[in-house]
Design a protein around this motif. Structure first.
Motif, PDB file in Angstrom:
ATOM      1  N   ALA A  33      22.592 -16.988 -23.857  1.00 29.30           N
ATOM      2  CA  ALA A  33      20.589 -16.977 -24.187  1.00 29.30           C
ATOM      3  C   ALA A  33      19.732 -17.964 -25.308  1.00 29.30           C
ATOM      4  O   ALA A  33      19.297 -17.590 -24.464  1.00 29.30           O
ATOM      5  N   ALA A  34      20.555 -17.876 -25.950  1.00 28.29           N
ATOM      6  CA  ALA A  34      20.402 -18.855 -26.650  1.00 28.29           C
ATOM      7  C   ALA A  34      19.803 -20.711 -25.381  1.00 28.29           C
ATOM      8  O   ALA A  34      18.080 -20.392 -26.049  1.00 28.29           O
ATOM      9  N   GLN A  84      17.171 -18.885 -23.281  1.00 28.69           N
ATOM     10  CA  GLN A  84      16.176 -18.002 -23.582  1.00 28.69           C
ATOM     11  C   GLN A  84      14.712 -18.946 -23.209  1.00 28.69           C
ATOM     12  O   GLN A  84      13.203 -18.619 -22.908  1.00 28.69           O
ATOM     13  N   ASN A  85      14.255 -20.517 -23.934  1.00 28.76           N
ATOM     14  CA  ASN A  85      13.321 -21.242 -23.373  1.00 28.76           C
ATOM     15  C   ASN A  85      12.754 -21.887 -21.988  1.00 28.76           C
ATOM     16  O   ASN A  85      12.401 -23.209 -21.777  1.00 28.76           O
ATOM     17  N   TYR A 101      20.164 -14.384 -18.333  1.00 29.80           N
ATOM     18  CA  TYR A 101      20.863 -15.082 -19.716  1.00 29.80           C
ATOM     19  C   TYR A 101      19.133 -14.752 -20.114  1.00 29.80           C
ATOM     20  O   TYR A 101      19.007 -13.994 -21.370  1.00 29.80           O
ATOM     21  N   ARG A 102      18.025 -15.619 -19.904  1.00 29.97           N
ATOM     22  CA  ARG A 102      16.990 -16.057 -20.065  1.00 29.97           C
ATOM     23  C   ARG A 102      15.282 -13.795 -20.599  1.00 29.97           C
ATOM     24  O   ARG A 102      15.611 -14.301 -21.752  1.00 29.97           O
ATOM     25  N   ASP A 103      16.226 -13.141 -19.635  1.00 26.88           N
ATOM     26  CA  ASP A 103      15.710 -12.102 -20.208  1.00 26.88           C
ATOM     27  C   ASP A 103      16.413 -11.078 -20.960  1.00 26.88           C
ATOM     28  O   ASP A 103      16.195 -10.165 -21.339  1.00 26.88           O
ATOM     29  N   GLY A 104      17.808 -11.193 -20.944  1.00 25.19           N
ATOM     30  CA  GLY A 104      18.522 -10.142 -21.897  1.00 25.19           C
ATOM     31  C   GLY A 104      19.190  -9.315 -21.549  1.00 25.19           C
ATOM     32  O   GLY A 104      20.077  -8.466 -21.978  1.00 25.19           O
TER      33      GLY A 104
END
Length: 147
Positions: free
Chosen positions: A114-115, A118-119, A103-106
């Motif tokens: 994903a949101a 992301q961090n 999810y983090r890397d898309g």
């Protein structure tokens, strides 16, 4: 290769990695008696996770969506607010870590996840993964199912 064979191969790889990680006699943390850590070897390539830090992170609202993990997946990860959201409690830590990393890397898509991911740092992903893995499981499998 068909999708079902590909999925079966991915599932088998994840399960074998989880078994190998959890059964390794030289895994750090496995023999130390510290219930807040897991072995440092991870098929997801992450540092050792901390259950207490994972619980704190799971209950902290994310800046991107204003939601915490448990807001959507429920306390202990077993009461999702939407039937399409997965139960996370008792799931394999390495599987959860892999999902969060993708999810983090898309490479895995979902607007909210994903949101949220992301961090996240590798350490935060490891912490969340071991905390949800340590929760009681309400997951079911096909054990005993007839074809």
């Amino acid at each position: 290769m068909t999708k079902s064979r590909l999925y079966a191969g991915v599932i088998a790889t994840v399960l074998l990695a989880a078994l190998a990680t959890g059964c390794s006699p030289d895994s750090e943390g496995a023999e130390s008696g510290d219930a807040n850590t897991v072995p440092t070897s991870s098929s997801a390539g992450l540092p050792s996770g901390n259950i207490v830090a994972g619980e704190e992170r799971a209950t902290t609202k994310g800046a991107a969506t204003g939601q915490s993990c448990i807001d959507c997946h429920g306390v202990n990860g077993n009461a999702p607010i939407d039937p399409s959201y997965p139960k996370l409690g008792g799931q394999y830590a390495d599987y959860l870590a892999y999902a969060l990393q993708t999810y983090r890397d898309g490479t895995r898509e979902h607007p909210l996840m994903a949101a949220q991911a992301q961090n996240l740092t590798d350490q935060q992903i490891a912490d969340l993964s071991v905390w949800f893995a340590s929760r009681p499981s309400e997951l079911t499998d096909l054990h005993g199912a007839h074809q």
